[in-house]
Design a protein around this motif. Structure first.
Motif, mmCIF file in Angstrom:
data_model
loop_
_atom_site.group_PDB
_atom_site.id
_atom_site.type_symbol
_atom_site.label_atom_id
_atom_site.label_comp_id
_atom_site.label_asym_id
_atom_site.label_seq_id
_atom_site.Cartn_x
_atom_site.Cartn_y
_atom_site.Cartn_z
ATOM 1 N N VAL A 266 -3.085 -12.196 -2.697
ATOM 2 C CA VAL A 266 -3.080 -12.817 -4.119
ATOM 3 C C VAL A 266 -1.879 -12.145 -4.347
ATOM 4 C CG1 VAL A 266 -4.121 -13.065 -6.580
ATOM 5 C CG2 VAL A 266 -5.498 -12.840 -4.627
ATOM 6 N N TYR A 267 -1.144 -10.861 -4.203
ATOM 7 C CA TYR A 267 -0.450 -10.302 -5.189
ATOM 8 C C TYR A 267 0.899 -10.575 -4.272
ATOM 9 C CZ TYR A 267 -3.083 -6.783 -8.046
ATOM 10 O OH TYR A 267 -4.242 -6.285 -8.662
ATOM 11 N N SER A 268 0.854 -11.341 -3.408
ATOM 12 C CA SER A 268 1.733 -12.119 -2.983
ATOM 13 C C SER A 268 2.233 -12.844 -2.862
ATOM 14 C CB SER A 268 1.378 -11.773 -1.253
ATOM 15 O OG SER A 268 0.526 -13.007 -1.177
ATOM 16 N N VAL A 269 1.864 -13.853 -3.790
ATOM 17 C CA VAL A 269 2.308 -15.034 -5.163
ATOM 18 C C VAL A 269 1.881 -14.264 -6.277
ATOM 19 C CG1 VAL A 269 1.641 -16.494 -3.533
ATOM 20 C CG2 VAL A 269 0.116 -15.845 -4.746
ATOM 21 N N THR A 270 2.215 -13.163 -6.678
ATOM 22 C CA THR A 270 2.218 -12.905 -8.209
ATOM 23 C C THR A 270 3.990 -11.799 -8.814
ATOM 24 O OG1 THR A 270 -0.227 -12.274 -8.303
ATOM 25 C CG2 THR A 270 1.313 -11.563 -9.917
ATOM 26 N N MET A 271 4.242 -12.715 -9.413
ATOM 27 C CA MET A 271 5.101 -12.292 -9.971
ATOM 28 C C MET A 271 5.035 -11.000 -10.840
ATOM 29 S SD MET A 271 7.897 -14.806 -12.181
ATOM 30 C CE MET A 271 8.403 -15.176 -10.994
ATOM 31 N N TRP A 272 5.041 -9.889 -10.455
ATOM 32 C CA TRP A 272 4.483 -8.432 -10.473
ATOM 33 C C TRP A 272 5.828 -7.017 -9.998
ATOM 34 C CZ3 TRP A 272 -1.199 -8.611 -11.362
ATOM 35 C CH2 TRP A 272 -1.014 -8.608 -12.534
ATOM 36 N N LYS A 273 6.904 -6.603 -10.859
ATOM 37 C CA LYS A 273 7.696 -5.921 -10.558
ATOM 38 C C LYS A 273 6.442 -4.830 -10.127
ATOM 39 C CE LYS A 273 6.730 -2.839 -15.154
ATOM 40 N NZ LYS A 273 5.666 -3.910 -15.453
ATOM 41 N N ASP A 274 5.766 -4.966 -9.405
ATOM 42 C CA ASP A 274 4.433 -3.591 -9.062
ATOM 43 C C ASP A 274 4.274 -3.687 -7.712
ATOM 44 O OD1 ASP A 274 2.464 -2.503 -11.626
ATOM 45 O OD2 ASP A 274 3.088 -4.845 -12.055
ATOM 46 N N ILE A 275 4.369 -5.271 -7.045
ATOM 47 C CA ILE A 275 4.301 -5.288 -5.668
ATOM 48 C C ILE A 275 5.544 -5.197 -5.345
ATOM 49 C CG2 ILE A 275 4.594 -7.831 -4.119
ATOM 50 C CD1 ILE A 275 3.009 -7.687 -7.403
ATOM 51 N N PRO A 276 6.793 -5.703 -5.797
ATOM 52 C CA PRO A 276 7.879 -5.333 -4.662
ATOM 53 C C PRO A 276 7.862 -3.601 -4.550
ATOM 54 C CG PRO A 276 9.077 -5.982 -6.439
ATOM 55 C CD PRO A 276 7.393 -6.571 -6.511
ATOM 56 N N PHE A 277 7.722 -2.742 -5.481
ATOM 57 C CA PHE A 277 7.310 -1.260 -5.964
ATOM 58 C C PHE A 277 6.450 -0.783 -4.984
ATOM 59 C CE2 PHE A 277 5.209 2.629 -7.772
ATOM 60 C CZ PHE A 277 6.341 3.169 -7.371
ATOM 61 N N ALA A 278 5.653 -1.342 -4.420
ATOM 62 C CA ALA A 278 4.201 -0.934 -3.448
ATOM 63 C C ALA A 278 4.770 -1.215 -2.242
ATOM 64 C CB ALA A 278 3.103 -2.246 -3.853
ATOM 65 N N LEU A 279 5.279 -2.184 -1.600
ATOM 66 C CA LEU A 279 6.563 -2.506 -0.756
ATOM 67 C C LEU A 279 6.982 -1.760 -0.184
ATOM 68 C CD1 LEU A 279 6.013 -6.472 -0.590
ATOM 69 C CD2 LEU A 279 4.434 -4.963 0.239
ATOM 70 N N SER A 280 7.683 -1.035 -1.110
ATOM 71 C CA SER A 280 9.044 0.356 -1.250
ATOM 72 C C SER A 280 8.442 1.559 -1.160
ATOM 73 C CB SER A 280 9.893 -0.247 -2.619
ATOM 74 O OG SER A 280 10.376 -1.424 -2.911
ATOM 75 N N LEU A 281 7.002 1.447 -1.649
ATOM 76 C CA LEU A 281 6.851 2.885 -1.076
ATOM 77 C C LEU A 281 6.172 2.413 0.641
ATOM 78 C CD1 LEU A 281 4.091 3.314 -4.202
ATOM 79 C CD2 LEU A 281 5.919 4.961 -2.998
ATOM 80 N N VAL A 282 5.577 1.516 0.785
ATOM 81 C CA VAL A 282 5.392 1.768 2.335
ATOM 82 C C VAL A 282 7.159 2.376 3.540
ATOM 83 C CG1 VAL A 282 4.682 0.272 4.708
ATOM 84 C CG2 VAL A 282 3.601 0.039 2.024
ATOM 85 N N PHE A 283 8.073 1.081 3.246
ATOM 86 C CA PHE A 283 9.216 1.619 3.736
ATOM 87 C C PHE A 283 9.358 3.498 3.553
ATOM 88 C CE2 PHE A 283 9.294 -2.596 3.915
ATOM 89 C CZ PHE A 283 9.934 -2.284 5.222
#
Length: 601
Positions: A266-283
């Motif tokens: 669901v979050y992969s298709v949600t327009m929130w700043k929190d999603i790219p932030f969380a993905l950046s945290l993985v790297f």
């Protein structure tokens, strides 16, 4: 310890713990009414306690016992305090009477013994199983490019049903604001929603506008790009696990989680700043694991250094609290990795210089202003409002006048919502605060001295969703209840409405399946897992691995000051990185020699 003595002690501990855990902290019940003596389920619990205590009584290692005892006491405190807050939104379940206090103490002992026994079992029986293993050659879930792309494609395909059902994507009030800024407000931005994320949305908008598309297509394009980014991030996480020889079965579990865990989809298709932030945290986390565990080779590789710098900058750019995550993590690295302090110091200076340039000349050049100060004051404003609600009659006229100066609203106590600060902070007079900061601090401190309980309860109620596992709140959200700006040309128009997608979203939000729902969706429980892994690092004296968990702990700390008592998206980065900590870090830890063996070397 002989067998008979061991059995007797096990039974005594089990009986005492069962009785303590059976206590009801309802403040209106007497001591005897707090027990359910006819509950047959307690017999089952008693037997399980007997077995558990019998299994752990032979564990003699002092360091292990100390580490588990400390963590058990912390968890017991969370549980007792959280129970009262969850029931009453205050501490009445503990301090309303002497009987309530005695019950709370006994319950605390019950929790402490329970968590102590469970933690000993986990540390000695569960975690040691998660060892690195040299696997035979597999075609899937390995550290080759073919596997990376195939896994990424499968994860992307798994998200398509959510995209079709939620087309053009999940949208909320924050999304509306960011899309509006990206489409019409790029010349006069406020950094309340990070401008870098708005800039990415703006790129999508400009691409769509070239083909005369509407905001509906902008959202759709953004959703597809974010689906790709999410799938590639998770695939890389599995790829990295393979490079570190994490057991193939743990990699498969990670893959299943990444592909079919409803919030990820669901979050992969949600327009929130929190999603790219969380993905950046993985790297960001993977880079720090490399730095902590492979320092010599790390600083020899320009690619690794560049990757860490880029992931660090992305963490800063995608959320305003990202700078705290980065800056408060670097000192730990500086003190733990002693042989490379110079390189870490240079890296830290580079990051700080970038942030100063960003917030200074770059923001000024593009006419970008910081968000309102009230966004940082949720905790003190809530504490003042609760004090007014609970103690208005005892406030002096001078105190009331000062409160009204900063919060000019007559019914402040009635506006106070213990769980969300929006109704209070929206009344802050920004000019009054900016011109009289010391006066505000003095007012806040004086009220704290006079009414400490109101302050403590306000903080606990406003944050207990982040540390109490039994708290529930929504995980995914839809846009149906949010206002649509007339000048934005978009509408929700599902391509295919799949009932299974809606059912999985409902499953995530209702949390009505015992054990599974808490493990998968509870913020508090997953934070406990982070603490369990951290303490395991301390027990094993592997402090370099412990440092890799620091960014998530700092992210958690920043959320204690957030405006909402329990919001999954704010702490989403903890869930995206959980497989790294649970499977990768524990695997690396258990593959290291014990600290006694390291000393001999």
């Amino acid at each position: 310890m002989n067998e008979n003595k061991k059995k007797i002690i096990s039974v005594i501990l089990a009986l005492f713990t069962t009785i303590c855990m059976n206590i009801n902290l309802n403040k209106d019940l007497t001591f005897l009414q707090s027990f359910s003596g006819n509950d047959i389920f307690m017999i089952v619990i008693f037997i399980l306690y007997c077995i558990l205590f019998y299994k752990i009584l032979d564990i003699k290692e002092k360091r292990l016992r100390i580490c588990t005892s400390i963590l058990a006491i912390i968890f017991a405190g969370f549980s007792v305090v959280g129970t009262s807050i969850n029931m009453y939104l205050n501490l009445d379940g503990i301090v309303s009477s002497k009987i309530a206090f005695v019950k709370a103490i006994l319950k605390f002992f019950g929790y402490s013994l329970t968590y102590y026994a469970i933690l000993l079992f986990v540390y000695t029986k569960v975690f040691p199983v998660l060892k690195r293993k040299e696997d035979k050659k597999y075609r899937w879930f390995t550290n080759n490019k073919r596997s990376f792309f195939l896994v990424a494609i499968i994860i992307f395909i798994a998200y398509i049903p959510y995209f079709l059902t939620e087309y053009p994507g999940v949208f909320t009030a924050d999304s509306v604001r960011e899309l509006s800024d990206a489409t019409y407000g790029m010349g006069n931005l406020i950094n309340h929603h990070p401008v870098f994320h708005v800039f990415i949305i703006s790129i999508c908008s400009h691409i769509v506008k070239l083909f005369h598309g509407t905001e509906t297509e902008v959202i759709a394009l953004y959703s597809v790009l974010q689906m790709i980014a999410t799938a590639c991030t998770f695939s890389f996480m599995i790829y990295y696990m393979a490079r570190k020889n994490v057991n193939i079965y743990l990699r498969i579990i990670t893959f299943l989680l990444c592909a079919f865990y409803p919030p990820f989809a669901v979050y992969s298709v949600t327009m929130w700043k929190d999603i790219p932030f969380a993905l950046s945290l993985v790297f960001f986390t993977i880079c720090f694991i490399e730095l902590a565990t492979n320092s010599k080779n790390f600083f020899k590789s320009k690619f690794r250094i560049t990757a860490m710098l880029i992931s660090t900058i992305l963490v800063i750019l995608f959320r305003n609290n990202g700078i705290y995550v980065v800056l408060l993590t670097l000192p730990f690295m500086f003190f733990i990795i002693k042989e490379y302090r110079k390189q870490i110091a240079i890296f830290a200076v580079t990051v700080v210089a970038f942030y100063i340039m960003l917030k200074g000349p770059i923001f000024k050049l593009f006419n970008i202003t910081d968000g309102p100060i009230k966004e940082m004051l949720s905790v003190p404003l809530q504490q003042i409002a609760r004090t007014v609600r609970d103690n208005e009659e005892s406030l002096t006229q001078e105190e009331k006048d000062l409160i009204y100066k900063f919060l000019p609203v007559d019914n402040l106590g009635q506006r106070y919502n213990p769980l969300i600060s929006d109704s209070v902070k929206e009344n802050l007079d920004n000019d009054a605060f900016q011109n009289n900061k010391m006066e505000f601090i003095k007012l806040w401190f004086n009220l704290l001295v006079k009414h400490p309980r109101s302050y403590v309860e306000s903080f606990l109620v406003g944050s207990f969703g982040y540390w109490y596992p039994e708290t529930t709140n929504w995980v995914t959200v839809n846009w149906d209840d949010y206002p649509i700006l007339d000048y934005l040309d978009y509408k929700k128009d599902p391509i295919v409405e799949l009932g299974v997608v809606k059912g999985l979203e409902e499953f995530a939000n209702t949390r009505n399946i015992p054990v599974i729902s808490m493990v998968l969706f509870s913020i508090g429980f997953n934070f406990w897992m982070i603490l369990i892994i951290t303490m395991y690092c301390i027990y094993k004296k592997q402090y370099r691995y412990m440092v890799t968990l620091v960014p998530i702990i700092i992210l958690w700390l920043t959320n204690l000051a957030s405006p909402v008592w329990c919001e999954y998206r704010y702490i989403y980065g903890m869930f995206t990185t959980m497989p790294i900590f649970l499977f990768l870090v524990t695997s690396l830890l258990n593959s290291e020699p014990k600290f006694k063996e390291r000393r001999k070397k």
